[in-house]
Design a protein around this motif. Sequence first.
Motif, PDB file in Angstrom:
ATOM      1  N   THR A 125       0.825  -1.215   0.000  1.00  9.71           N
ATOM      2  CA  THR A 125       0.000   0.000   0.000  1.00  9.71           C
ATOM      3  C   THR A 125       0.851   1.253   0.000  1.00  9.71           C
ATOM      4  O   THR A 125       0.317   2.350  -0.085  1.00  9.71           O
ATOM      5  CB  THR A 125      -0.917   0.058   1.236  1.00  9.71           C
ATOM      6  OG1 THR A 125      -0.175  -0.309   2.381  1.00  9.71           O
ATOM      7  CG2 THR A 125      -2.118  -0.826   1.057  1.00  9.71           C
ATOM      8  N   TYR A 147      -3.128   4.050   6.912  1.00  8.89           N
ATOM      9  CA  TYR A 147      -2.359   2.819   7.177  1.00  8.89           C
ATOM     10  C   TYR A 147      -1.112   2.781   6.283  1.00  8.89           C
ATOM     11  O   TYR A 147       0.010   2.619   6.765  1.00  8.89           O
ATOM     12  CB  TYR A 147      -3.225   1.581   6.931  1.00  8.89           C
ATOM     13  CG  TYR A 147      -2.414   0.319   6.801  1.00  8.89           C
ATOM     14  CD1 TYR A 147      -2.167  -0.221   5.545  1.00  8.89           C
ATOM     15  CD2 TYR A 147      -1.875  -0.295   7.916  1.00  8.89           C
ATOM     16  CE1 TYR A 147      -1.394  -1.369   5.412  1.00  8.89           C
ATOM     17  CE2 TYR A 147      -1.103  -1.436   7.790  1.00  8.89           C
ATOM     18  CZ  TYR A 147      -0.862  -1.964   6.535  1.00  8.89           C
ATOM     19  OH  TYR A 147      -0.092  -3.089   6.402  1.00  8.89           O
ATOM     20  N   PHE A 177       2.400  -8.159  -0.415  1.00  6.47           N
ATOM     21  CA  PHE A 177       1.216  -7.964  -1.249  1.00  6.47           C
ATOM     22  C   PHE A 177       0.010  -8.516  -0.480  1.00  6.47           C
ATOM     23  O   PHE A 177      -0.246  -8.007   0.621  1.00  6.47           O
ATOM     24  CB  PHE A 177       1.489  -8.505  -2.668  1.00  6.47           C
ATOM     25  CG  PHE A 177       2.274  -7.472  -3.443  1.00  6.47           C
ATOM     26  CD1 PHE A 177       3.597  -7.191  -3.113  1.00  6.47           C
ATOM     27  CD2 PHE A 177       1.679  -6.728  -4.447  1.00  6.47           C
ATOM     28  CE1 PHE A 177       4.322  -6.188  -3.765  1.00  6.47           C
ATOM     29  CE2 PHE A 177       2.396  -5.729  -5.123  1.00  6.47           C
ATOM     30  CZ  PHE A 177       3.700  -5.466  -4.777  1.00  6.47           C
ATOM     31  N   ARG A 230      -5.469  -9.202  -7.725  1.00  4.63           N
ATOM     32  CA  ARG A 230      -4.456  -8.964  -6.708  1.00  4.63           C
ATOM     33  C   ARG A 230      -3.378 -10.029  -6.762  1.00  4.63           C
ATOM     34  O   ARG A 230      -3.547 -11.064  -7.425  1.00  4.63           O
ATOM     35  CB  ARG A 230      -5.100  -8.997  -5.305  1.00  4.63           C
ATOM     36  CG  ARG A 230      -6.103  -7.874  -5.053  1.00  4.63           C
ATOM     37  CD  ARG A 230      -5.428  -6.516  -4.966  1.00  4.63           C
ATOM     38  NE  ARG A 230      -6.362  -5.455  -4.601  1.00  4.63           N
ATOM     39  CZ  ARG A 230      -7.111  -4.778  -5.453  1.00  4.63           C
ATOM     40  NH1 ARG A 230      -7.046  -5.069  -6.764  1.00  4.63           N
ATOM     41  NH2 ARG A 230      -7.923  -3.817  -5.038  1.00  4.63           N
ATOM     42  N   VAL A 268     -10.958 -11.855  -8.166  1.00  8.54           N
ATOM     43  CA  VAL A 268     -11.877 -12.273  -7.099  1.00  8.54           C
ATOM     44  C   VAL A 268     -12.582 -13.571  -7.505  1.00  8.54           C
ATOM     45  O   VAL A 268     -12.625 -14.537  -6.732  1.00  8.54           O
ATOM     46  CB  VAL A 268     -12.912 -11.167  -6.810  1.00  8.54           C
ATOM     47  CG1 VAL A 268     -13.966 -11.665  -5.823  1.00  8.54           C
ATOM     48  CG2 VAL A 268     -12.223  -9.915  -6.287  1.00  8.54           C
ATOM     49  N   ASP A 294     -10.615   1.093  -3.898  1.00 11.48           N
ATOM     50  CA  ASP A 294     -10.026  -0.115  -4.499  1.00 11.48           C
ATOM     51  C   ASP A 294      -9.408   0.196  -5.854  1.00 11.48           C
ATOM     52  O   ASP A 294      -9.966   0.981  -6.628  1.00 11.48           O
ATOM     53  CB  ASP A 294     -11.107  -1.187  -4.692  1.00 11.48           C
ATOM     54  CG  ASP A 294     -11.232  -2.084  -3.473  1.00 11.48           C
ATOM     55  OD1 ASP A 294     -10.450  -1.909  -2.522  1.00 11.48           O
ATOM     56  OD2 ASP A 294     -12.110  -2.960  -3.477  1.00 11.48           O
TER      57      ASP A 294
HETATM   58  C1  WQD Z   1      -8.928  -8.037  -2.438  1.00 13.05           C
HETATM   59  C2  WQD Z   1      -9.921  -7.988  -3.597  1.00 13.05           C
HETATM   60  C3  WQD Z   1     -11.632  -6.324  -3.322  1.00 13.05           C
HETATM   61  C4  WQD Z   1     -13.531  -8.254   0.148  1.00 13.05           C
HETATM   62  C5  WQD Z   1      -5.740  -5.081   1.672  1.00 13.05           C
HETATM   63  C6  WQD Z   1      -5.017  -3.911   2.231  1.00 13.05           C
HETATM   64  C7  WQD Z   1      -3.542  -4.087   2.091  1.00 13.05           C
HETATM   65  C8  WQD Z   1      -3.094  -5.410   2.658  1.00 13.05           C
HETATM   66  C9  WQD Z   1      -3.889  -6.555   2.070  1.00 13.05           C
HETATM   67  C10 WQD Z   1      -2.102  -4.967   4.820  1.00 13.05           C
HETATM   68  C11 WQD Z   1     -10.289  -6.565  -3.998  1.00 13.05           C
HETATM   69  C12 WQD Z   1     -12.240  -7.731  -3.315  1.00 13.05           C
HETATM   70  C13 WQD Z   1     -12.674  -7.954  -0.914  1.00 13.05           C
HETATM   71  C14 WQD Z   1     -14.890  -8.569  -0.109  1.00 13.05           C
HETATM   72  C15 WQD Z   1     -14.477  -8.306  -2.465  1.00 13.05           C
HETATM   73  N1  WQD Z   1      -3.177  -5.390   4.070  1.00 13.05           N
HETATM   74  N2  WQD Z   1     -13.152  -7.993  -2.192  1.00 13.05           N
HETATM   75  N3  WQD Z   1     -15.312  -8.595  -1.414  1.00 13.05           N
HETATM   76  O1  WQD Z   1      -7.789  -4.390  -0.569  1.00 13.05           O
HETATM   77  O2  WQD Z   1      -6.171  -5.727  -2.022  1.00 13.05           O
HETATM   78  O3  WQD Z   1      -5.519  -5.149   0.288  1.00 13.05           O
HETATM   79  O4  WQD Z   1      -5.282  -6.257   2.292  1.00 13.05           O
HETATM   80  O5  WQD Z   1      -0.981  -4.729   4.443  1.00 13.05           O
HETATM   81  O6  WQD Z   1      -2.919  -3.048   2.806  1.00 13.05           O
HETATM   82  O7  WQD Z   1      -5.392  -2.774   1.479  1.00 13.05           O
HETATM   83  O8  WQD Z   1      -7.289  -6.831  -0.083  1.00 13.05           O
HETATM   84  O9  WQD Z   1      -8.700  -8.749   0.462  1.00 13.05           O
HETATM   85  O10 WQD Z   1      -9.580  -6.408   0.972  1.00 13.05           O
HETATM   86  O11 WQD Z   1      -9.440  -7.194  -1.408  1.00 13.05           O
HETATM   87  O12 WQD Z   1     -14.907  -8.337  -3.637  1.00 13.05           O
HETATM   88  O13 WQD Z   1     -15.721  -8.848   0.815  1.00 13.05           O
HETATM   89  O14 WQD Z   1     -11.145  -8.602  -3.186  1.00 13.05           O
HETATM   90  O15 WQD Z   1     -12.447  -5.419  -4.046  1.00 13.05           O
HETATM   91  O16 WQD Z   1     -10.461  -6.532  -5.408  1.00 13.05           O
HETATM   92  P1  WQD Z   1      -6.742  -5.453  -0.685  1.00 13.05           P
HETATM   93  P2  WQD Z   1      -8.800  -7.313   0.067  1.00 13.05           P
END
Ligand code: WQD
Length: 339
Positions: A125, A147, A177, A230, A268, A294
């Motif tokens: 991030t 964060y 990641f 991701r 996803v 996002d």
């Molecule tokens: C992943 C994908 C969502 C939940 C975060 C933090 C990052 C790191 C890792 C600390 C995205 C989609 C998610 C849901 C969904 N943490 N999603 N429904 O946002 O890539 O990263 O966690 O270091 O700092 O930002 O991870 O798992 O939240 O989302 O569709 O209920 O899943 O839109 O595309 P993210 P995530």
Amino acid sequence: MILVTGGTGFIGSHTCVELAAAGEAFVILDNFSNSQRSVLERLQRITGQAPLCEEGDVRDGALLDRLFAKYPIDAVIHFAALKAVGESVAKPLAYYDTNVAGTLTLLQAMQRANVRTLVFSSSATVYAESAVMPIAEHFPLSPTNPYGQTKLMIEQVLADLDASEPQAWRLARLRYFNPVGAHESGLIGEDPQDVPNNLMPFVAQVATGQRAQLRVFGNDYPTVDGTGVRDYIHVTDLAKGHVAALNYLRQHTGLLTVNLGSGRPASVLEMVASFARACGRPIPYEVVARRPGDLAAYWADPSSAEQLLGWRAELDLDRMCLDAWRWQDGEARRQAACA
Ligand code: WQD
């Protein structure tokens, strides 16, 4: 001996397993604000040894002085931090206090004790939004939330510390990641204390029936199937990356900065399909609006870690889901048995 701050947390506990496997002595410091004490006896079941653990907070400089005097600590792996992006927007002071002030207090105690080796838990991030993929360590840095800002500020502190005393410090900044999965034993894993923000733990709770369905945040992104993409990395691979970084620092002074990612993007819906295979049942979901903040897609270029550390992520998405399912299903059964 290694001081592991936040060592009963998700990534910290898995790193303790790999430290034990590498024959490393370690002592955990944890305030248990986001982890269960039961992790300690599970670590003992996995590693065959009762982990040393001190309860306390990295913001307590006097406690840190006592720990450095009590144990022959010669390096620190620093996980202790708050890590929820959304929460950081609502509670920035808590994030700056724990993440930044806590790390400053730790570094000052290390300097007093002449302990000069630190592996720091940073995050992807810190990167700016990029149209170019995969992301390499020299890409622009521009966090979009408090964060990520705390992580970047600490990265800057480490760079300035290294510059202030050249060749005196051994500092690694590990940019994670998306860590997911669980130890193959099913005894430790991701254990969010409330509604999961992240995809994998939410999907796992849908699979056990704890949640009715997954909300997919948007399917109109310019990606393979319209859903967010991701770089998911198995937490065991990530943990092994920390041991590799520690060994690198034992041979090199200065500042190391590497991405710890698989370098393998997944959407996803690809994650949902993999988890359905892992648990043998469909994962119900509903597509809803995009989640504010996002990005469509980002994943790592892990080649620096491969070249410098001789490390690469070995476990694939199916293994991540299988291990996460074994953990989640096991926890649900343990909790049902205790009910
Ligand atoms: C992943 C994908 C969502 C939940 C975060 C933090 C990052 C790191 C890792 C600390 C995205 C989609 C998610 C849901 C969904 N943490 N999603 N429904 O946002 O890539 O990263 O966690 O270091 O700092 O930002 O991870 O798992 O939240 O989302 O569709 O209920 O899943 O839109 O595309 P993210 P995530």
